[in-house]
Write a protein that holds these residues in place. Sequence first.
Motif, PDB file in Angstrom:
ATOM      1  N   GLY A   1       0.790  -1.231   0.000  1.00  0.00           N
ATOM      2  CA  GLY A   1       0.000   0.000   0.000  1.00  0.00           C
ATOM      3  C   GLY A   1       0.815   1.270   0.000  1.00  0.00           C
ATOM      4  O   GLY A   1       0.375   2.297   0.529  1.00  0.00           O
ATOM      5  N   VAL A   2       2.000   1.246  -0.638  1.00  0.00           N
ATOM      6  CA  VAL A   2       2.844   2.441  -0.650  1.00  0.00           C
ATOM      7  C   VAL A   2       2.272   3.491  -1.586  1.00  0.00           C
ATOM      8  O   VAL A   2       1.464   3.204  -2.478  1.00  0.00           O
ATOM      9  CB  VAL A   2       4.292   2.108  -1.052  1.00  0.00           C
ATOM     10  CG1 VAL A   2       4.911   1.112  -0.088  1.00  0.00           C
ATOM     11  CG2 VAL A   2       4.362   1.589  -2.484  1.00  0.00           C
ATOM     12  N   ALA A   3       2.725   4.720  -1.395  1.00  0.00           N
ATOM     13  CA  ALA A   3       2.335   5.826  -2.263  1.00  0.00           C
ATOM     14  C   ALA A   3       3.337   6.045  -3.391  1.00  0.00           C
ATOM     15  O   ALA A   3       3.021   6.725  -4.368  1.00  0.00           O
ATOM     16  CB  ALA A   3       2.215   7.115  -1.442  1.00  0.00           C
ATOM     17  N   ARG A   4       4.537   5.449  -3.262  1.00  0.00           N
ATOM     18  CA  ARG A   4       5.608   5.740  -4.218  1.00  0.00           C
ATOM     19  C   ARG A   4       6.628   4.608  -4.202  1.00  0.00           C
ATOM     20  O   ARG A   4       6.935   4.047  -3.149  1.00  0.00           O
ATOM     21  CB  ARG A   4       6.292   7.049  -3.810  1.00  0.00           C
ATOM     22  CG  ARG A   4       7.567   7.405  -4.549  1.00  0.00           C
ATOM     23  CD  ARG A   4       8.246   8.626  -3.919  1.00  0.00           C
ATOM     24  NE  ARG A   4       9.561   8.822  -4.517  1.00  0.00           N
ATOM     25  CZ  ARG A   4       9.797   9.606  -5.573  1.00  0.00           C
ATOM     26  NH1 ARG A   4       8.815  10.278  -6.127  1.00  0.00           N
ATOM     27  NH2 ARG A   4      11.015   9.730  -6.068  1.00  0.00           N
ATOM     28  N   VAL A   5       7.143   4.272  -5.399  1.00  0.00           N
ATOM     29  CA  VAL A   5       8.262   3.335  -5.530  1.00  0.00           C
ATOM     30  C   VAL A   5       9.365   4.030  -6.309  1.00  0.00           C
ATOM     31  O   VAL A   5       9.134   4.548  -7.410  1.00  0.00           O
ATOM     32  CB  VAL A   5       7.845   2.039  -6.246  1.00  0.00           C
ATOM     33  CG1 VAL A   5       9.062   1.128  -6.434  1.00  0.00           C
ATOM     34  CG2 VAL A   5       6.760   1.304  -5.462  1.00  0.00           C
ATOM     35  N   ASP A   6      10.567   4.059  -5.742  1.00  0.00           N
ATOM     36  CA  ASP A   6      11.735   4.687  -6.370  1.00  0.00           C
ATOM     37  C   ASP A   6      12.563   3.648  -7.112  1.00  0.00           C
ATOM     38  O   ASP A   6      12.634   2.483  -6.710  1.00  0.00           O
ATOM     39  CB  ASP A   6      12.679   5.293  -5.318  1.00  0.00           C
ATOM     40  CG  ASP A   6      11.984   6.203  -4.333  1.00  0.00           C
ATOM     41  OD1 ASP A   6      11.004   6.854  -4.714  1.00  0.00           O
ATOM     42  OD2 ASP A   6      12.451   6.245  -3.175  1.00  0.00           O
ATOM     43  N   LEU A   7      13.251   4.087  -8.137  1.00  0.00           N
ATOM     44  CA  LEU A   7      14.314   3.335  -8.791  1.00  0.00           C
ATOM     45  C   LEU A   7      15.396   4.341  -9.155  1.00  0.00           C
ATOM     46  O   LEU A   7      15.091   5.474  -9.530  1.00  0.00           O
ATOM     47  CB  LEU A   7      13.823   2.627 -10.061  1.00  0.00           C
ATOM     48  CG  LEU A   7      12.658   1.649  -9.881  1.00  0.00           C
ATOM     49  CD1 LEU A   7      11.339   2.330 -10.195  1.00  0.00           C
ATOM     50  CD2 LEU A   7      12.838   0.425 -10.759  1.00  0.00           C
ATOM     51  N   LYS A   8      16.650   3.958  -9.026  1.00  0.00           N
ATOM     52  CA  LYS A   8      17.716   4.888  -9.394  1.00  0.00           C
ATOM     53  C   LYS A   8      18.870   4.123 -10.014  1.00  0.00           C
ATOM     54  O   LYS A   8      19.037   2.921  -9.801  1.00  0.00           O
ATOM     55  CB  LYS A   8      18.193   5.703  -8.181  1.00  0.00           C
ATOM     56  CG  LYS A   8      18.891   4.943  -7.084  1.00  0.00           C
ATOM     57  CD  LYS A   8      19.371   5.909  -6.005  1.00  0.00           C
ATOM     58  CE  LYS A   8      20.150   5.223  -4.895  1.00  0.00           C
ATOM     59  NZ  LYS A   8      19.284   4.424  -4.003  1.00  0.00           N
ATOM     60  N   THR A   9      19.656   4.840 -10.787  1.00  0.00           N
ATOM     61  CA  THR A   9      20.817   4.250 -11.430  1.00  0.00           C
ATOM     62  C   THR A   9      21.884   5.316 -11.597  1.00  0.00           C
ATOM     63  O   THR A   9      21.599   6.517 -11.489  1.00  0.00           O
ATOM     64  CB  THR A   9      20.432   3.644 -12.794  1.00  0.00           C
ATOM     65  OG1 THR A   9      21.545   2.919 -13.334  1.00  0.00           O
ATOM     66  CG2 THR A   9      20.017   4.723 -13.792  1.00  0.00           C
ATOM     67  N   ASP A  10      23.099   4.889 -11.831  1.00  0.00           N
ATOM     68  CA  ASP A  10      24.177   5.826 -12.156  1.00  0.00           C
ATOM     69  C   ASP A  10      23.729   6.676 -13.349  1.00  0.00           C
ATOM     70  O   ASP A  10      23.234   6.150 -14.353  1.00  0.00           O
ATOM     71  CB  ASP A  10      25.443   5.031 -12.504  1.00  0.00           C
ATOM     72  CG  ASP A  10      26.689   5.886 -12.572  1.00  0.00           C
ATOM     73  OD1 ASP A  10      26.691   6.872 -13.329  1.00  0.00           O
ATOM     74  OD2 ASP A  10      27.673   5.550 -11.886  1.00  0.00           O
ATOM     75  N   ALA A  11      23.861   7.983 -13.235  1.00  0.00           N
ATOM     76  CA  ALA A  11      23.397   8.876 -14.295  1.00  0.00           C
ATOM     77  C   ALA A  11      24.082   8.583 -15.632  1.00  0.00           C
ATOM     78  O   ALA A  11      23.539   8.909 -16.690  1.00  0.00           O
ATOM     79  CB  ALA A  11      23.638  10.330 -13.890  1.00  0.00           C
ATOM     80  N   ARG A  12      25.250   7.960 -15.604  1.00  0.00           N
ATOM     81  CA  ARG A  12      25.964   7.622 -16.845  1.00  0.00           C
ATOM     82  C   ARG A  12      25.477   6.317 -17.469  1.00  0.00           C
ATOM     83  O   ARG A  12      25.879   5.978 -18.587  1.00  0.00           O
ATOM     84  CB  ARG A  12      27.468   7.517 -16.546  1.00  0.00           C
ATOM     85  CG  ARG A  12      28.077   8.799 -16.012  1.00  0.00           C
ATOM     86  CD  ARG A  12      29.450   8.560 -15.418  1.00  0.00           C
ATOM     87  NE  ARG A  12      29.384   7.740 -14.207  1.00  0.00           N
ATOM     88  CZ  ARG A  12      30.438   7.386 -13.474  1.00  0.00           C
ATOM     89  NH1 ARG A  12      31.652   7.797 -13.839  1.00  0.00           N
ATOM     90  NH2 ARG A  12      30.288   6.650 -12.399  1.00  0.00           N
ATOM     91  N   ASN A  13      24.628   5.577 -16.745  1.00  0.00           N
ATOM     92  CA  ASN A  13      24.181   4.267 -17.216  1.00  0.00           C
ATOM     93  C   ASN A  13      22.979   4.442 -18.158  1.00  0.00           C
ATOM     94  O   ASN A  13      21.831   4.211 -17.786  1.00  0.00           O
ATOM     95  CB  ASN A  13      23.817   3.382 -16.023  1.00  0.00           C
ATOM     96  CG  ASN A  13      23.612   1.938 -16.418  1.00  0.00           C
ATOM     97  OD1 ASN A  13      23.464   1.617 -17.597  1.00  0.00           O
ATOM     98  ND2 ASN A  13      23.590   1.054 -15.434  1.00  0.00           N
ATOM     99  N   HIS A  14      23.266   4.845 -19.375  1.00  0.00           N
ATOM    100  CA  HIS A  14      22.194   5.157 -20.321  1.00  0.00           C
ATOM    101  C   HIS A  14      21.428   3.907 -20.731  1.00  0.00           C
ATOM    102  O   HIS A  14      20.229   3.989 -21.034  1.00  0.00           O
ATOM    103  CB  HIS A  14      22.769   5.872 -21.539  1.00  0.00           C
ATOM    104  CG  HIS A  14      23.358   7.204 -21.207  1.00  0.00           C
ATOM    105  ND1 HIS A  14      22.587   8.290 -20.824  1.00  0.00           N
ATOM    106  CD2 HIS A  14      24.653   7.620 -21.149  1.00  0.00           C
ATOM    107  CE1 HIS A  14      23.370   9.317 -20.571  1.00  0.00           C
ATOM    108  NE2 HIS A  14      24.623   8.941 -20.748  1.00  0.00           N
TER     109      HIS A  14
END
Length: 206
Positions: free
Chosen positions: A130-143
């Motif tokens: 029941g979350v309001a948000r799910v994050d994902l992140k990566t190295d900004a250089r990882n196109h």
Amino acid sequence: MSVQLDVPVLAGSLVRLEPLTMEHAADLAAAAEEDRASYGFTLVPRGSEMRGYVATQLARRGLTPFAQVRVRDGKAVGCTGLWDPRSWPDRPALRAIEIGFTWLAASAQGSGINAEAKLLLLGYAFETLGVARVDLKTDARNHRCRRALERLGIGFEGVLRNWSMSWAPGEEGMLRDSAMFAVVASEWPAVRQSLMTRLASAGTPG
């Protein structure tokens, strides 16, 4: 909140997300030693380091780690996890969580496993936790990773400078800029449909 979540096996038609155990280490060691060309910005141990990696992931505070098990042969071909659960300030219920520590063997990339794993994890986060948000992140250089997230319909929010530890070779102990992506609850139905459509398209990379 920093403890692991009590998450069951999440099963799809291509991938089964099993709570990570040391029993997965041998398969994962073989998976990690396939073509490593796509791991330039990703934490993927060498095969000889896999048992230590599994132990570290199991002990990592705030991480609920999974083995990504390929359904067609029962082999563990990568890892992923639910990471950094955050509660509401005035109650213990979760408001947000991240999908992270994700990698796949070269033979599993482009097979639909990544898309189905995201579908399973996002579905569990929104529909069970029941979350309001799910994050994902990566190295900004990882196109490559950024394009994959965008193809799955996951929104790009910007780059946070010096946000995370770098996993790039030769950058041990250094910080990286992180490209931030997220799905919020109101977007989940559309993202779910996008993922399901992608999985239904024969031969579409995951």
